[in-house]
Scaffold this active site. Sequence first.
Site, mmCIF file in Angstrom:
data_model
loop_
_atom_site.group_PDB
_atom_site.id
_atom_site.type_symbol
_atom_site.label_atom_id
_atom_site.label_comp_id
_atom_site.label_asym_id
_atom_site.label_seq_id
_atom_site.Cartn_x
_atom_site.Cartn_y
_atom_site.Cartn_z
ATOM 1 N N GLU A 38 31.845 44.342 43.246
ATOM 2 C CA GLU A 38 32.844 43.350 42.844
ATOM 3 C C GLU A 38 32.617 42.009 43.545
ATOM 4 O O GLU A 38 32.798 40.963 42.945
ATOM 5 C CB GLU A 38 34.267 43.862 43.119
ATOM 6 N N TYR A 121 42.098 39.160 42.375
ATOM 7 C CA TYR A 121 41.338 39.895 41.366
ATOM 8 C C TYR A 121 40.557 41.050 42.017
ATOM 9 O O TYR A 121 40.625 42.205 41.585
ATOM 10 C CB TYR A 121 40.363 38.973 40.598
ATOM 11 N N ASP A 139 39.809 39.618 34.682
ATOM 12 C CA ASP A 139 38.652 38.718 34.780
ATOM 13 C C ASP A 139 38.511 37.975 33.450
ATOM 14 O O ASP A 139 39.389 38.058 32.580
ATOM 15 C CB ASP A 139 37.385 39.504 35.144
#
Length: 340
Positions: A38, A121, A139
């Site tokens: 990520e 996020y 996203d």
Amino acid sequence: MTLEAKSVIPALLGWYARSRRDLPWRHNVTPYRVWLSEIMLQQTTVPAVIPYFLKFTRDYPDIHALAAAPQEAVLRDWAGLGYYSRARNLHACAKLVSKSLGGTFPDTPEDLRKLPGIGPYTAGAIAALAFGRRASVVDGNVERVIARLCALETPLPAVKSEIRSIAETFFLDPANTDPAALPQAFMDLGASICTAATPLCAACPVAKNCKARKLGIAAQLPRRLKKADRPHRAGRVYVMTDRTGRVLLERRPDKGLLGGMAGLPTTDWLDGKTPPPPLAQFAADAVPETVRHVFTHFALTLTVHQGRMDDAPEGYYWDYPAHAGLPTVFKKALKLLQAA
Ligand code: SF4
């Protein structure tokens, strides 16, 4: 739960089970591998990340190995992925989790957000993908799918808060029976079917729920306000080589753009299109071609100087280009001369 969520969630989960992308971080799922992927995927594409992910998980197989590596080695291995503050935060986070948390990542978005380099996020993504918690994960792909499913015509960025609250109705609802899979199902749909330019609505598992498709405006959504043109900067960069083919390098200051990375000697980068005067300490002629590079907040044009010298001035050192771990902007200068 809204009517849309009630039918969209099972349709998306069923499609994902059949059609999900085979990505390296989806094998042997651990918090470390999810976190690493990520962080790498922030602002970068999946194809660009895959070789870096494979290299990092081979050379640093767990959080303790990454924490124990010198920062210079991590920055060198990161070179080419861009946004180098991410690499420094990655290393800082690894050290914190390894030393202060015994190698165990927190499992809630709230606690994950306290770690270096983890914003809302990424915290949601790790909590959902690694720990199976219901968390909102929005996203660019998820944004596009939701804007189209709900035919949201307000342009980005103003529409973001509306998208976020709709996303929560999907991700946080108890009917979300697979919290790790649902965000990835949205992402995969956005990446492979609900693509930006030409959505493949005929193949879409949620086509019957999609308001933009019914209105015939899918490809136009999400709308965007035109971005202001990026400002421009100009500078000079020096490719100085010794007789063995090594190039002259400096270690850039820790703070600021490309902080802590190896770099070619450069002047300051001034606003506008005119570079500052050449650096007096290097006897090096400018070559006719320039290097252009776009950073997030500005576009840069570098005049490239080429020369030979044998002794590194104070503050500089020699290394072979292949070992140096140079950011892309400097690799472009070297490549330009190799091609000349
Ligand atoms: Fe996207 Fe088309 Fe599916 Fe709507 S029907 S979600 S626009 S691919």
